[in-house]
Motif scaffolding. Sequence first.
Motif: not given
Length: 391
Positions: A20, A68, A104
């Motif tokens: 990411s 992402t 995340c």
Amino acid sequence: MKKLSFPIRIPLYYVRGGTSTGIVLLQKHLPEKKELKEEIIRHIMGVPLEGKNENNKQLQGLGRETTTSNKAFIIDIDYQAKKVISTFAQLEKESSTVSWEVNCGNMTSSIPLVIRDLPEEKLLMPDGKLSIYNTNTNKNIVCTMPNVSPKYQLAHIPGVVGDFPEINVSFADPACSKTKALFPTGNLIDKVNGIPVTCIDVAVPMIIINAESLGISGYENPNEIKNNQVLQEKIMQIRVEMGIKMGIRQKNGTVMNEKDLAESITQPKVAIVAPPLSKGDITIRYLTPKNVHLSVAVSGGCCLAAACCFPGTVASHLYYANRVNGHSTVRIEHLSGISKFSITHDGDYIKYASAQRNAQILMKGEFFIYNPSDELEEIMRVVSITSSRMV
């Protein structure tokens, strides 16, 4: 006539964590008001400031058109507890929606690099370990780097070309991130229109579905899944129906309703699984929750690996992960290769869910906001003065 103003300058780190990319902002440089933080993040990532724009190319920001690469962390430092407080925001290129609902894991791996660039490194990472408290999930995370500072030990991960600083991410007590139970429906398997699914909450709430029961192989490329309208409708029905049964909570504590779930850009995630094709244990096509991830998220990989540890789930029907010395390891095949996840558990209790990542600071500096709202422009004068005194 357009108004004239001086640009607002926002200090930031532009980073890659795992697979990411996004930004890391320091709370001391930001206003307290949530709506103003969201305005700042929208400007920086180049998403619509309000409403939707399906044709947005993010030319005016740092985002890269994919989920992402539309991620942001705001971090603060608890000097007494010697830990970082992290808050994650997810954006999407075509709308002004900012979701604060989940964490995340990939982007979390970039935070130790940011800390190592700050004077607080010696306080927070004397032994190469960084403690992080995540406000999205109210959970603790431990990020560990090989203790060779100021040098870095390099590592490779699937989906990233080259070797970069190694970070090991471990979610502590990761169950019940957004629900009240490891298996939030109370069942190992539920059925939606005859399709068996497993609902599990480890680091993130997720629904696991065998590809075969959806009428696909599980080895499709992202476009084949995205453009299959019948499949998309099946998945949406499952997401909404099982999301209701899971009792998924929003950041403010309220339980998501049908409309919330249908519109959510973050939860619940969906894992379509199949037998491995190579040297892995299980194959995944990971939806986040509407787009197909080009590899696998750290949180989603941990969630699937945990499901493999319990007999009777959709996942463990394909691969059961034996426990050795308290640990189970699952090698997950995805579109970019194979990633390994470790689950430390005792019975139904999961102590840690872990994965190795690598990360980069791509750039640090200031982002210039040229057209702030009047409120943001006014408050940032005060924030800039205050933060300059803290340096």
